[in-house]
Design a protein around this motif. Structure first.
Motif, mmCIF file in Angstrom:
data_model
loop_
_atom_site.group_PDB
_atom_site.id
_atom_site.type_symbol
_atom_site.label_atom_id
_atom_site.label_comp_id
_atom_site.label_asym_id
_atom_site.label_seq_id
_atom_site.Cartn_x
_atom_site.Cartn_y
_atom_site.Cartn_z
ATOM 1 N N PRO A 66 0.814 -1.223 0.000
ATOM 2 C CA PRO A 66 0.000 0.000 0.000
ATOM 3 C C PRO A 66 0.849 1.276 0.000
ATOM 4 O O PRO A 66 0.488 2.271 -0.629
ATOM 5 C CB PRO A 66 -0.823 -0.118 1.287
ATOM 6 C CG PRO A 66 -0.934 -1.578 1.517
ATOM 7 C CD PRO A 66 0.394 -2.139 1.073
ATOM 8 N N ILE A 67 1.989 1.233 0.709
ATOM 9 C CA ILE A 67 2.877 2.398 0.713
ATOM 10 C C ILE A 67 3.521 2.558 -0.659
ATOM 11 O O ILE A 67 3.630 3.671 -1.193
ATOM 12 C CB ILE A 67 3.941 2.264 1.818
ATOM 13 C CG1 ILE A 67 3.281 2.208 3.194
ATOM 14 C CG2 ILE A 67 4.920 3.434 1.757
ATOM 15 C CD1 ILE A 67 4.244 1.935 4.345
ATOM 16 N N VAL A 68 3.957 1.439 -1.248
ATOM 17 C CA VAL A 68 4.549 1.474 -2.588
ATOM 18 C C VAL A 68 3.574 2.079 -3.592
ATOM 19 O O VAL A 68 3.930 2.957 -4.399
ATOM 20 C CB VAL A 68 4.959 0.054 -3.035
ATOM 21 C CG1 VAL A 68 5.262 0.025 -4.539
ATOM 22 C CG2 VAL A 68 6.165 -0.431 -2.249
ATOM 23 N N GLU A 69 2.336 1.615 -3.568
ATOM 24 C CA GLU A 69 1.375 1.973 -4.611
ATOM 25 C C GLU A 69 0.631 3.277 -4.349
ATOM 26 O O GLU A 69 0.138 3.906 -5.287
ATOM 27 C CB GLU A 69 0.364 0.837 -4.782
ATOM 28 C CG GLU A 69 0.998 -0.452 -5.296
ATOM 29 C CD GLU A 69 0.024 -1.609 -5.427
ATOM 30 O OE1 GLU A 69 0.301 -2.520 -6.230
ATOM 31 O OE2 GLU A 69 -1.006 -1.609 -4.716
ATOM 32 N N HIS A 70 0.574 3.708 -3.093
ATOM 33 C CA HIS A 70 -0.259 4.872 -2.776
ATOM 34 C C HIS A 70 0.425 5.901 -1.876
ATOM 35 O O HIS A 70 -0.194 6.928 -1.554
ATOM 36 C CB HIS A 70 -1.559 4.417 -2.103
ATOM 37 C CG HIS A 70 -2.317 3.411 -2.908
ATOM 38 N ND1 HIS A 70 -3.058 3.737 -4.013
ATOM 39 C CD2 HIS A 70 -2.424 2.053 -2.765
ATOM 40 C CE1 HIS A 70 -3.609 2.644 -4.525
ATOM 41 N NE2 HIS A 70 -3.250 1.613 -3.787
ATOM 42 N N GLY A 71 1.635 5.640 -1.431
ATOM 43 C CA GLY A 71 2.287 6.527 -0.489
ATOM 44 C C GLY A 71 2.907 7.755 -1.129
ATOM 45 O O GLY A 71 3.234 7.770 -2.319
ATOM 46 N N ASP A 72 3.069 8.800 -0.313
ATOM 47 C CA ASP A 72 3.796 9.993 -0.725
ATOM 48 C C ASP A 72 5.247 9.619 -1.036
ATOM 49 O O ASP A 72 5.832 8.737 -0.406
ATOM 50 C CB ASP A 72 3.747 11.018 0.417
ATOM 51 C CG ASP A 72 4.478 12.296 0.092
ATOM 52 O OD1 ASP A 72 3.860 13.215 -0.456
ATOM 53 O OD2 ASP A 72 5.689 12.371 0.413
ATOM 54 N N GLU A 73 5.812 10.288 -2.027
ATOM 55 C CA GLU A 73 7.158 9.931 -2.476
ATOM 56 C C GLU A 73 8.178 10.011 -1.344
ATOM 57 O O GLU A 73 9.087 9.179 -1.250
ATOM 58 C CB GLU A 73 7.580 10.853 -3.622
ATOM 59 C CG GLU A 73 8.847 10.422 -4.347
ATOM 60 C CD GLU A 73 8.687 9.122 -5.116
ATOM 61 O OE1 GLU A 73 9.717 8.566 -5.533
ATOM 62 O OE2 GLU A 73 7.546 8.646 -5.295
ATOM 63 N N ALA A 76 -10.739 1.768 -0.682
ATOM 64 C CA ALA A 76 -10.268 1.298 -1.982
ATOM 65 C C ALA A 76 -8.812 0.851 -1.909
ATOM 66 O O ALA A 76 -8.422 -0.145 -2.538
ATOM 67 C CB ALA A 76 -10.431 2.402 -3.029
ATOM 68 N N ILE A 77 -8.006 1.565 -1.127
ATOM 69 C CA ILE A 77 -6.599 1.190 -0.973
ATOM 70 C C ILE A 77 -6.477 -0.137 -0.243
ATOM 71 O O ILE A 77 -5.662 -0.998 -0.605
ATOM 72 C CB ILE A 77 -5.830 2.309 -0.241
ATOM 73 C CG1 ILE A 77 -5.689 3.514 -1.170
ATOM 74 C CG2 ILE A 77 -4.461 1.824 0.244
ATOM 75 C CD1 ILE A 77 -5.136 4.753 -0.505
ATOM 76 N N PHE A 78 -7.301 -0.322 0.783
ATOM 77 C CA PHE A 78 -7.292 -1.604 1.494
ATOM 78 C C PHE A 78 -7.663 -2.740 0.543
ATOM 79 O O PHE A 78 -7.009 -3.789 0.535
ATOM 80 C CB PHE A 78 -8.254 -1.557 2.671
ATOM 81 C CG PHE A 78 -8.422 -2.885 3.358
ATOM 82 C CD1 PHE A 78 -7.392 -3.424 4.114
ATOM 83 C CD2 PHE A 78 -9.595 -3.616 3.225
ATOM 84 C CE1 PHE A 78 -7.523 -4.656 4.739
ATOM 85 C CE2 PHE A 78 -9.737 -4.844 3.844
ATOM 86 C CZ PHE A 78 -8.708 -5.374 4.594
ATOM 87 N N GLN A 79 -8.707 -2.557 -0.258
ATOM 88 C CA GLN A 79 -9.094 -3.604 -1.203
ATOM 89 C C GLN A 79 -7.994 -3.857 -2.236
ATOM 90 O O GLN A 79 -7.782 -4.986 -2.672
ATOM 91 C CB GLN A 79 -10.402 -3.225 -1.898
ATOM 92 C CG GLN A 79 -11.620 -3.278 -0.994
ATOM 93 C CD GLN A 79 -11.811 -4.652 -0.364
ATOM 94 O OE1 GLN A 79 -11.552 -5.688 -0.977
ATOM 95 N NE2 GLN A 79 -12.269 -4.670 0.887
ATOM 96 N N SER A 80 -7.273 -2.803 -2.595
ATOM 97 C CA SER A 80 -6.149 -2.964 -3.512
ATOM 98 C C SER A 80 -5.068 -3.842 -2.900
ATOM 99 O O SER A 80 -4.494 -4.715 -3.570
ATOM 100 C CB SER A 80 -5.571 -1.584 -3.861
ATOM 101 O OG SER A 80 -4.425 -1.711 -4.673
ATOM 102 N N SER A 81 -4.809 -3.646 -1.603
ATOM 103 C CA SER A 81 -3.808 -4.492 -0.938
ATOM 104 C C SER A 81 -4.285 -5.930 -0.839
ATOM 105 O O SER A 81 -3.482 -6.871 -0.855
ATOM 106 C CB SER A 81 -3.489 -3.943 0.458
ATOM 107 O OG SER A 81 -4.542 -4.183 1.372
ATOM 108 N N MET A 82 -5.604 -6.125 -0.749
ATOM 109 C CA MET A 82 -6.147 -7.480 -0.674
ATOM 110 C C MET A 82 -5.939 -8.260 -1.970
ATOM 111 O O MET A 82 -5.925 -9.487 -1.961
ATOM 112 C CB MET A 82 -7.629 -7.442 -0.320
ATOM 113 C CG MET A 82 -7.924 -7.069 1.136
ATOM 114 S SD MET A 82 -7.280 -8.269 2.352
ATOM 115 C CE MET A 82 -5.754 -7.432 2.844
#
Length: 374
Positions: free
Chosen positions: A93-100, A228-234
């Motif tokens: 989740p950090i990789v895909e959605h985290g601040d740089e 949505a981010i949680f479901q993405s990690s799932m």
């Protein structure tokens, strides 16, 4: 359709199976930093993390294949689960959605094994229902202030960083949930460990948040995008983590076959009895079917598809065959199976957990039914 593996993926599978099979089985001791660094050195904690962030940048299908090798070689499913929950539910989740700034500072530490990550979404009255979260986060200048209690947080007692989901707009339900990256030393964050019967070597605890001030750039994505981010990690967890259960089931089947050949009763090997041989054959067929379902889901995710029904079908099939294989191993091994030193009772408990976490079997069936418009 090509069912073969390119040489690099097969080499990684062989390497990881052989390497993890040599690791000492330290159950029931708690997770140690030595074990964790061992996982990092093997490349397991950053397998799907991009190379520029310290990982090896593999996609869903190659990652699933490697994690099956992990479960096949390593007899401690608690360690396997801890490692993969760290990777798929916290690092990705950090990789895909985290601040740089957050990505560049934290993800390499997680991929190497220097840091342990944890995902904190579950609450006492809100397991799979993200609309029922009671933890809150309110904006305060260039920070957010988090309050609430998270339960069943895997890795929490050892974690250096948490992905925490809290409600920023309760009236909007799941559209009001936001994800945050929270470091362990944040004032107001405390962890209370507790013991559990399944996946015993994966540490777990309750995380309390009392006025935790988190910088606004530690928000994952944008406010309100947390569900949505949680479901993405799932997507990662329900495929690549469960591939490790394919490995566990395969390892137990191999043990059953060896036992069936060696164990003799009434003058012959017990494997000559159809009750044993047909049981092994039936489970091996189910295991292969579950594997193909999971591979298909991973392939479709790599193609950019949503693949929700395929992911649910793969997760359901893998978790159920894992339970049935472990239960069968208990019966075939007889008295040996229930011994705490060489038995497999812990394998059955660890497999049973797979039908609950990452969405219960009933939730997977619901998702599959939706694909049919039901």
């Amino acid at each position: 359709m090509d069912f073969g593996w390119h040489p690099a993926a097969q080499a990684d599978f062989d390497r990881l199976r052989a390497e993890t099979a040599t690791w000492p089985d330290e159950r029931p001791a708690a997770l140690t930093r030595q074990q964790w660094r061992r996982c990092g050195d093997a490349g397991l904690l950053g397998y799907s993390v991009p190379a520029d962030l310290g990982g090896t940048g593999h996609g869903f299908l190659d990652t699933a294949r490697a994690m099956e090798a992990f479960g096949l070689g390593c007899a401690d499913m608690g360690l396997v689960f801890a490692s993969l929950a760290h990777l798929f539910a916290c690092a990705m989740p950090i990789v895909e959605h985290g601040d740089e700034r957050v990505r560049k500072r934290m993800v390499p530490l997680m991929a190497s094994g220097e840091w342990v990550g944890a995902n904190a979404i579950t609450e006492q009255d809100a397991g799979s229902d993200v609309t029922a979260l009671r933890a809150t986060a309110r904006a305060d200048g260039d920070h957010y202030v988090l309050d609430g209690v998270k339960s069943f947080v895997s890795n929490a007692p050892e974690a250096d960083v948490f992905v925490v989901y809290a409600s920023t707009d309760p009236e909007f339900g799941h559209l009001g949930v936001t994800g945050f990256v929270v470091e362990r030393d944040t004032p107001g964050l405390t962890v209370e460990p507790f013991a559990k019967a399944v996946l015993a070597t994966c540490p777990v605890g309750e995380v309390r948040l009392a006025g935790c001030r988190v910088p606004a750039h530690h928000v994952l994505g944008v406010p309100g995008q947390g569900a949505a981010i949680f479901q993405s990690s799932m997507r990662w967890e329900r495929t690549c983590l469960f591939a490790a259960y394919l490995g566990q089931a395969g390892r137990l089947l191999e043990r059953c076959v060896a036992h069936a050949r060696e164990r003799r009763q009434f003058g012959r090997a017990i494997g000559t009895n159809q009750a044993v041989s047909h049981g092994i054959a039936r489970l091996s067929g189910r295991l292969e079917a579950a594997r193909l379902l999971l591979w298909q889901a991973c392939w479709r995710l790599d193609m950019g598809e949503r693949a929700s029904g395929a992911v649910a079908a793969g997760k359901l099939a893998v978790s159920e065959v894992a339970v049935d294989t472990a239960a069968f191993a208990m019966r075939v091994l007889g008295g040996t199976g229930v011994r705490t030193d060489v038995g497999v009772s812990h394998e059955l408990l660890d497999a049973m957990a797979a039908t609950t976490f990452s969405g219960t079997s009933e939730m997977q069936l619901e998702q599959m039914a939706k694909e049919w418009g039901l």
